[in-house]
Write a protein that holds these residues in place. Sequence first.
Motif: not given
Length: 201
Positions: A147-152, A157-163, A176-188
């Motif tokens: 849970d930090a402003p990392t490249r990962a 976020r860029a392909v559609g994951f949200t916290d 601390p971790y962030a758990v993230m989720g995206a609806t598929l398909p990802l946004s290429a």
Amino acid sequence: MIAYRELGPGEFRSSIRALVAVYAAAMSPPDRTLSGREAIMERHAASPGFRGLVAQADGEFAGFTYGFHGETGQWWHDMVAAALATRTSAAASAAGHVTPGGWLDDSFEVAELHVLPRWQGNGIGRSLLLTVADGRPERTAVLSTADAPTRARRLYRAVGFTDLLTDFRFSGAEPPYAVMGATLPLSADTAPPRSPRPSSW
Ligand SMILES: CC(C)(COP(=O)(O)OP(=O)(O)OC[C@H]1O[C@@H](n2cnc3c(N)ncnc32)[C@H](O)[C@@H]1OP(=O)(O)O)[C@@H](O)C(=O)NCCC(=O)NCCS
């Protein structure tokens, strides 16, 4: 020249030592945790819907990712399900069409994504992530990351994951971790890579 290749569970298992070396170079974890990591990956290779993918450069693994179908009874799945049931971030609620519990009902769990430091920043991580999630039958993809402003975090976020969860601790001692989720398909399309998407897998 980067080549992308899918590893079935058997080949993945026989490559675990080399893959953990990529993980170690990318994450710099304490050495004492590496044998435990190998055991976890060995176990994950037997998970339903397992898919592993490597990027190879100059005859070595430059990066890898893998994931599988999330199910009740898996450690990560159950920890996150319990937390989602009791605390849900504003972003997860705002995602509207997916209820908090729904993020895990039919999910592809991205367990690891790592690129050797000397190969980072060339689009390999993005390609691995988009490719491993491509064509999956699940409705969502889920993962955890620092849970930090990392490249990962930027990449996810860029392909559609949200916290879904922030400041989340799997056990007391961890950062601390962030758990993230995206609806598929990802946004290429959100941040086109500067090199073409691999076609060789
Ligand atoms: C996070 C990680 C997997 C991302 O992989 P990567 O190959 O470095 O990432 P990418 O190159 O695909 O994208 C990273 C950056 O390169 C840029 N990029 C993408 N394609 C590119 C290309 N063809 N040429 C140059 N840059 C490119 C992206 O815009 C992105 O920019 P940003 O860092 O400013 O946001 C990798 O950096 C890593 O292993 N980090 C350490 C371990 C880790 O954190 N793993 C994730 C744990 S959850």
